[in-house]
Design a protein around this motif. Structure first.
Motif, mmCIF file in Angstrom:
data_model
loop_
_atom_site.group_PDB
_atom_site.id
_atom_site.type_symbol
_atom_site.label_atom_id
_atom_site.label_comp_id
_atom_site.label_asym_id
_atom_site.label_seq_id
_atom_site.Cartn_x
_atom_site.Cartn_y
_atom_site.Cartn_z
ATOM 1 N N SER A 86 0.836 -1.209 0.000
ATOM 2 C CA SER A 86 0.000 0.000 0.000
ATOM 3 C C SER A 86 0.864 1.251 0.000
ATOM 4 C CB SER A 86 -0.928 0.021 1.221
ATOM 5 O OG SER A 86 -0.170 0.070 2.413
ATOM 6 N N VAL A 87 0.320 2.301 -0.599
ATOM 7 C CA VAL A 87 0.902 3.636 -0.568
ATOM 8 C C VAL A 87 -0.227 4.562 -0.139
ATOM 9 C CG1 VAL A 87 1.984 5.487 -1.896
ATOM 10 C CG2 VAL A 87 2.530 3.106 -2.417
ATOM 11 N N ASN A 88 -0.081 5.137 1.062
ATOM 12 C CA ASN A 88 -1.145 5.973 1.628
ATOM 13 C C ASN A 88 -0.583 7.281 2.174
ATOM 14 O OD1 ASN A 88 -3.315 4.056 1.325
ATOM 15 N ND2 ASN A 88 -2.314 2.879 2.929
ATOM 16 N N PRO A 89 -1.393 8.348 2.110
ATOM 17 C CA PRO A 89 -0.940 9.617 2.693
ATOM 18 C C PRO A 89 -0.896 9.527 4.227
ATOM 19 C CG PRO A 89 -3.179 9.828 1.852
ATOM 20 C CD PRO A 89 -2.707 8.463 1.481
ATOM 21 N N VAL A 90 0.122 10.160 4.815
ATOM 22 C CA VAL A 90 0.245 10.167 6.275
ATOM 23 C C VAL A 90 0.379 11.580 6.837
ATOM 24 C CG1 VAL A 90 1.182 7.842 6.479
ATOM 25 C CG2 VAL A 90 2.748 9.765 6.165
ATOM 26 N N SER A 91 0.608 12.557 5.959
ATOM 27 C CA SER A 91 0.758 13.936 6.421
ATOM 28 C C SER A 91 0.174 14.866 5.361
ATOM 29 C CB SER A 91 2.242 14.244 6.656
ATOM 30 O OG SER A 91 2.406 15.558 7.098
ATOM 31 N N PHE A 92 -0.430 15.941 5.842
ATOM 32 C CA PHE A 92 -1.104 16.855 4.934
ATOM 33 C C PHE A 92 -0.601 18.277 5.135
ATOM 34 C CE2 PHE A 92 -3.751 13.209 5.566
ATOM 35 C CZ PHE A 92 -4.251 12.933 4.303
ATOM 36 N N SER A 93 -0.608 19.059 4.042
ATOM 37 C CA SER A 93 -0.202 20.464 4.115
ATOM 38 C C SER A 93 -1.347 21.289 4.711
ATOM 39 C CB SER A 93 0.143 20.980 2.718
ATOM 40 O OG SER A 93 -1.020 20.979 1.906
ATOM 41 N N SER A 99 1.097 15.550 1.628
ATOM 42 C CA SER A 99 2.467 15.939 1.309
ATOM 43 C C SER A 99 3.477 14.842 1.655
ATOM 44 C CB SER A 99 2.835 17.225 2.051
ATOM 45 O OG SER A 99 2.723 17.030 3.450
ATOM 46 N N ARG A 100 3.063 13.898 2.474
ATOM 47 C CA ARG A 100 3.944 12.796 2.873
ATOM 48 C C ARG A 100 3.145 11.504 2.792
ATOM 49 N NH1 ARG A 100 8.881 12.503 4.348
ATOM 50 N NH2 ARG A 100 9.653 11.080 5.910
ATOM 51 N N TYR A 101 3.805 10.471 2.269
ATOM 52 C CA TYR A 101 3.152 9.194 2.037
ATOM 53 C C TYR A 101 3.933 8.076 2.722
ATOM 54 C CZ TYR A 101 0.413 11.559 -1.528
ATOM 55 O OH TYR A 101 -0.442 12.402 -2.168
ATOM 56 N N ARG A 102 3.272 6.943 2.909
ATOM 57 C CA ARG A 102 3.921 5.768 3.487
ATOM 58 C C ARG A 102 3.711 4.586 2.540
ATOM 59 N NH1 ARG A 102 2.278 5.337 9.067
ATOM 60 N NH2 ARG A 102 4.107 6.659 9.351
ATOM 61 N N CYS A 103 4.821 3.959 2.184
ATOM 62 C CA CYS A 103 4.778 2.726 1.409
ATOM 63 C C CYS A 103 4.962 1.585 2.401
ATOM 64 C CB CYS A 103 5.891 2.718 0.362
ATOM 65 S SG CYS A 103 5.982 1.187 -0.574
ATOM 66 N N SER A 104 3.996 0.675 2.465
ATOM 67 C CA SER A 104 4.042 -0.463 3.388
ATOM 68 C C SER A 104 3.923 -1.767 2.615
ATOM 69 C CB SER A 104 2.887 -0.399 4.387
ATOM 70 O OG SER A 104 2.993 0.738 5.192
ATOM 71 N N ILE A 105 4.710 -2.738 3.062
ATOM 72 C CA ILE A 105 4.650 -4.076 2.466
ATOM 73 C C ILE A 105 4.581 -5.084 3.605
ATOM 74 C CG2 ILE A 105 5.812 -5.782 1.005
ATOM 75 C CD1 ILE A 105 7.149 -3.427 -0.444
ATOM 76 N N VAL A 106 3.655 -6.022 3.480
ATOM 77 C CA VAL A 106 3.482 -7.067 4.481
ATOM 78 C C VAL A 106 3.714 -8.416 3.798
ATOM 79 C CG1 VAL A 106 1.894 -8.128 6.141
ATOM 80 C CG2 VAL A 106 1.748 -5.662 5.680
ATOM 81 N N ALA A 107 4.481 -9.270 4.470
ATOM 82 C CA ALA A 107 4.752 -10.603 3.948
ATOM 83 C C ALA A 107 4.554 -11.627 5.055
ATOM 84 C CB ALA A 107 6.175 -10.683 3.398
ATOM 85 N N VAL A 108 4.328 -12.848 4.644
ATOM 86 C CA VAL A 108 4.213 -13.976 5.557
ATOM 87 C C VAL A 108 5.223 -15.011 5.082
ATOM 88 C CG1 VAL A 108 2.711 -15.843 6.339
ATOM 89 C CG2 VAL A 108 1.774 -13.565 6.036
ATOM 90 N N PHE A 109 5.972 -15.584 6.023
ATOM 91 C CA PHE A 109 6.930 -16.610 5.624
ATOM 92 C C PHE A 109 6.841 -17.820 6.527
ATOM 93 C CE2 PHE A 109 9.361 -14.490 8.893
ATOM 94 C CZ PHE A 109 10.135 -15.493 9.456
ATOM 95 N N SER A 110 7.257 -18.939 5.965
ATOM 96 C CA SER A 110 7.343 -20.200 6.702
ATOM 97 C C SER A 110 8.694 -20.819 6.406
ATOM 98 C CB SER A 110 6.234 -21.164 6.266
ATOM 99 O OG SER A 110 4.964 -20.631 6.574
ATOM 100 N N LYS A 134 4.341 15.291 -4.073
ATOM 101 C CA LYS A 134 3.401 16.403 -4.230
ATOM 102 C C LYS A 134 1.954 15.960 -4.419
ATOM 103 C CE LYS A 134 6.899 19.365 -6.194
ATOM 104 N NZ LYS A 134 7.101 20.624 -5.629
ATOM 105 N N ASP A 135 1.743 14.769 -4.975
ATOM 106 C CA ASP A 135 0.379 14.272 -5.153
ATOM 107 C C ASP A 135 0.381 12.745 -5.216
ATOM 108 O OD1 ASP A 135 0.902 13.430 -7.869
ATOM 109 O OD2 ASP A 135 0.567 15.477 -8.535
#
Length: 167
Positions: A86-93, A99-110, A134-135
């Motif tokens: 996911s790429v979601n906004p985390v901060s706004f002007s 103005s700031r985004y977060r890229c998150s990756i989740v994995a499962v391993f065995s 910027k957008d």
């Protein structure tokens, strides 16, 4: 002044011999040779599995406690699924735009031993990185081109650590 330098030198040199020799010389379950299966990507983001498998292999190769080998030589098998991107906004002007985004990756391993018994079963790991854009369109492109690769490298380090400390 000489005493201070001498004290500092003694302090500095006394820490040089500190190590954890003999601890965690193999992965959980005594595994020393591992095969990394092809990674399953359950997200809509293409090619994450390719980058992640390369990052995992490179990270494990740099660790002297474990060797990455062909399937027939392995005493452990690593299976990984990328389950969320996911790429979601985390901060706004002040004007209300992201103005700031977060890229998150989740994995499962065995991790399985050579007999196919699970040593670590479906352990979830997650990593994220914040970045400026910027957008949403620029954020998505920046995440796809650079940030997600950085997140995958960090996620590979977390996975390696989890192979040696199972909690």
């Amino acid at each position: 002044m000489k005493r201070l330098i001498l004290l500092f030198a003694v302090f500095l040199l006394s820490g040089c011999a500190y190590s954890f020799v003999g601890q965690n010389n193999a992965a959980v379950g005594g595994i020393k040779a591992i095969y990394v299966e092809n990674i399953e990507n359950l997200t809509t983001q293409p090619n994450l599995q390719t980058y992640f498998k390369g990052d995992i292999i490179n990270t494990l190769k740099l660790d002297s406690r474990l060797s990455v080998v062909d399937k027939q030589l392995a005493d452990g098998f690593l299976k990984v699924k990328i389950i969320n991107y996911s790429v979601n906004p985390v901060s706004f002007s002040q004007s209300g735009f992201a103005s700031r985004y977060r890229c998150s990756i989740v994995a499962v391993f065995s991790l399985f031993d050579k007999d196919g018994k699970p040593v670590i079963d479906e352990k979830q790991i997650e990593e994220s990185e914040d970045f400026d854009a910027k957008d949403q369109v620029l954020a998505t492109e920046k995440a796809k081109n650079k940030i997600s690769k950085d997140v995958l490298k960090s996620l590979a380090l977390k996975l390696r650590d989890a192979l040696f400390v199972n909690f």
